[in-house]
Design an enzyme around this catalytic site. Structure first.
Site, PDB file in Angstrom:
ATOM      1  N   GLY A  53       0.775  -1.226   0.000  1.00  0.00           N
ATOM      2  CA  GLY A  53       0.000   0.000   0.000  1.00  0.00           C
ATOM      3  C   GLY A  53       0.808   1.280   0.000  1.00  0.00           C
ATOM      4  O   GLY A  53       0.284   2.333   0.355  1.00  0.00           O
TER       5      GLY A  53
ATOM      6  N   THR B 245       2.159   3.175  -2.558  1.00  0.00           N
ATOM      7  CA  THR B 245       1.771   4.187  -3.535  1.00  0.00           C
ATOM      8  C   THR B 245       0.448   4.828  -3.176  1.00  0.00           C
ATOM      9  O   THR B 245       0.303   6.055  -3.206  1.00  0.00           O
ATOM     10  CB  THR B 245       1.692   3.560  -4.938  1.00  0.00           C
ATOM     11  OG1 THR B 245       2.967   3.044  -5.304  1.00  0.00           O
ATOM     12  CG2 THR B 245       1.258   4.589  -5.966  1.00  0.00           C
TER      13      THR B 245
ATOM     14  N   GLU C 180       7.215   4.421 -11.446  1.00  0.00           N
ATOM     15  CA  GLU C 180       6.725   3.055 -11.633  1.00  0.00           C
ATOM     16  C   GLU C 180       5.420   3.011 -12.410  1.00  0.00           C
ATOM     17  O   GLU C 180       5.249   2.180 -13.294  1.00  0.00           O
ATOM     18  CB  GLU C 180       6.528   2.387 -10.271  1.00  0.00           C
ATOM     19  CG  GLU C 180       6.086   0.929 -10.363  1.00  0.00           C
ATOM     20  CD  GLU C 180       5.945   0.288  -9.001  1.00  0.00           C
ATOM     21  OE1 GLU C 180       6.161  -0.942  -8.904  1.00  0.00           O
ATOM     22  OE2 GLU C 180       5.607   0.994  -8.035  1.00  0.00           O
TER      23      GLU C 180
ATOM     24  N   ARG D  19      16.021  -1.368   1.782  1.00  0.00           N
ATOM     25  CA  ARG D  19      16.712  -2.115   0.736  1.00  0.00           C
ATOM     26  C   ARG D  19      17.867  -1.344   0.099  1.00  0.00           C
ATOM     27  O   ARG D  19      17.757  -0.174  -0.199  1.00  0.00           O
ATOM     28  CB  ARG D  19      15.687  -2.497  -0.344  1.00  0.00           C
ATOM     29  CG  ARG D  19      16.202  -3.433  -1.413  1.00  0.00           C
ATOM     30  CD  ARG D  19      15.047  -3.887  -2.287  1.00  0.00           C
ATOM     31  NE  ARG D  19      15.507  -4.660  -3.412  1.00  0.00           N
ATOM     32  CZ  ARG D  19      14.702  -5.125  -4.370  1.00  0.00           C
ATOM     33  NH1 ARG D  19      13.412  -4.886  -4.290  1.00  0.00           N
ATOM     34  NH2 ARG D  19      15.177  -5.811  -5.377  1.00  0.00           N
TER      35      ARG D  19
ATOM     36  N   GLY E  49      22.249   1.392   3.590  1.00  0.00           N
ATOM     37  CA  GLY E  49      22.022   1.860   4.943  1.00  0.00           C
ATOM     38  C   GLY E  49      21.983   3.366   5.032  1.00  0.00           C
ATOM     39  O   GLY E  49      21.535   3.930   6.039  1.00  0.00           O
TER      40      GLY E  49
END
Length: 500
Positions: free
Chosen positions: A233, A235, A259, A402, A405
């Site tokens: 959720g 977007t 995207e 992802r 860091g």
């Protein structure tokens, strides 16, 4: 590496450019050689002038190369904690091989005679800084002109470079004065007093009471990371935040979607705004005549909102900076959403180093938020270990961000969307609606888990209090045999949207 005080190849090139430009224009580059001599002479005679000059000036402020060498020798002596006079400066220039180049010790003696008055040092420094800014602007303009003729330079890169060079030419010669704590406290007290008497939030509203109570709105210059696993959720929640600011509070908002297409984003907004099912907006289920009227009526406010969408795929980070600057300057944008960070392209030289590339993107987003003085909400993916990790109730951690860091380090806030049903922790139908908005990092405030309800049939997130009010209202309406075509509640009753 050239010795201290020697002319570097870069400086030779810069001076050559200025001289060539001067010849083309029929003018000499801006300079004040007599003032340069007066400053250097004052430094040789008055220790107080040395401190003032070192604080305000750099070697580039001197146009004459001989004067620049002398100033560099003086700078080296200051670093070595050696007093400045004709003898020490002469020895320093001799050790670097530049004494004869500046005209010998006699030239230094001549400078000491050119001093008008050490009391005028502040005025002399101001003149040199003005001339430096003029020269830097000329050099920047020449570089911009040269790049503009180069067909291989993308226009977006050209615009960003032009803005950056002009900005750097000015800022590099503007030094912020040291402030005493008393003046800073007075300024802070003024801000506090203004907040006490003002009504509303200090930042851009999220549209959620529970979130705004913690953040007081999205604050200027903050980088907010909104992270979750795919299809949870991100977007839709971000779109709702943008919608609330633009429609309910009339604050200009920009969404950069790397995207999804602009059409897909708008259809999501139409679904949440109208209250109709996603299938009907997508076209898989036909709309009834009264639903067409409902759709047109509900979209009036959205269609007039200051809401801007850019769906350029694989956008370069520098292209984003350029567009963001233009939106803030020309449209008055108060909030920017980026969907999502990992799809943005970083510096070309870091293409093979993904972690460093993402780190560079993250740093640039934070720098852009600070430079433009607006909040930026950047969506981010979580690593798969956020789902597979045992013993943590499936809740994501900051370490799950992802590919870099540095995202955690650069962010002022990190917000996670956590749905227990998504990670297989519940099969109960009611539990499937439960969602947590987790404020995992808040540089200037508290962290907290906020419970919400996810309505899959309406594609909306709802705050818990609103969900209870809705259930109570529907129970009363059912008892009173209300019309089967129950009026669709307004968007504000439901809160933000979820992803399809």
């Amino acid at each position: 590496m050239p010795a201290a005080g020697s002319k570097s190849p870069r400086r030779k090139s810069r001076e050559a450019d200025l001289d060539n430009i001067g010849l083309e224009m029929g003018n000499k580059p801006p300079q004040a050689l007599d003032v340069e001599e007066a400053v250097l002479g004052a430094m040789l005679l008055e220790p107080s002038c040395v401190d003032q000059a070192m604080e305000e000036l750099s070697a580039s402020c001197f146009y004459d190369q001989k004067h620049r060498m002398i100033f560099e020798a003086m700078s080296a002596l200051v670093i070595e904690h050696t007093s400045i006079d004709i003898i020490t400066v002469s020895n320093k220039l001799k050790s670097s091989g530049n004494l004869e180049a500046v005209g010998g010790a006699s030239a230094l003696a001549g400078l000491s005679e050119r001093v008008g008055s050490a009391a005028h040092m502040e005025y002399y420094v101001k003149i040199l800084k003005q001339k430096t800014i003029q020269r830097d602007l000329i050099s920047a303009s020449y570089d911009i002109l040269r790049d503009a003729y180069d067909e291989s330079v993308p226009v977006d890169d050209l615009i960003d470079k032009a803005q950056t060079k002009v900005y750097d030419a000015i800022q590099s010669n503007v030094r912020k004065e040291v402030q005493d704590i008393g003046s800073i406290i007075n300024e802070a007290m003024g801000d506090i007093q203004e907040q006490q008497t003002s009504v509303g939030l200090s930042g851009v509203p999220s549209g959620f009471v529970s979130i705004d109570r913690i953040t007081n709105g999205w604050q200027r210059s903050d980088l907010i990371i909104l992270a979750a696993r795919p299809s949870v959720g991100k977007t839709a929640f971000a779109l709702n935040l943008a919608r609330n600011a633009a429609v309910d509070h009339h604050m200009p908002v920009a969404v950069f979607s790397l995207e999804m297409s602009a059409s897909q984003l708008v259809k999501r907004l139409m679904t949440s705004e109208s209250g109709l099912s996603a299938d009907k907006i997508k076209g898989s289920v036909k709309l009834e005549p009264h639903e067409w009227e409902q759709l047109e009526f509900k979209l009036r406010s959205l269609s007039k909102a200051p809401f801007y969408i850019d769906d350029t795929p694989g956008m370069q980070i520098m292209e984003f900076r350029t567009k963001a600057k233009n939106l803030v300057k020309n449209k008055g944008v108060r909030l920017i959403v980026v969907d999502y960070l990992q799809l943005m392209q970083g510096p070309v030289e870091l293409k093979a180093l993904r972690e460093q590339e993402v780190a560079a993107i993250s740093r640039t987003l934070k720098a852009t938020a600070k430079e433009l003085n607006i909040p930026i909400i950047a969506l981010s993916q979580l690593s798969r270990q956020a789902v597979t990790r045992a013993g943590s109730s499936g809740k994501p951690l900051l370490s799950d961000l992802r590919e870099s860091g540095s995202i955690e380090q650069d962010a002022d806030m990190v917000i996670f969307i956590h749905r227990p049903d998504y990670v297989g922790l519940s099969d109960n139908i009611e539990d499937r609606e439960k969602t947590q908005i987790i404020i995992a990092k808040h540089r200037n405030g508290e962290t907290r888990d906020i419970d919400m309800i996810f309505k899959s049939e309406q594609i909306r997130f709802i705050e818990m209090d609103d969900a209870l009010d809705m259930r109570a209202t529907r129970t009363v309406q059912s008892a009173m045999n209300s019309d089967p075509y129950e009026p669709v509640p307004s968007y504000g009753d439901f809160g933000p949207v979820s992803e399809f």
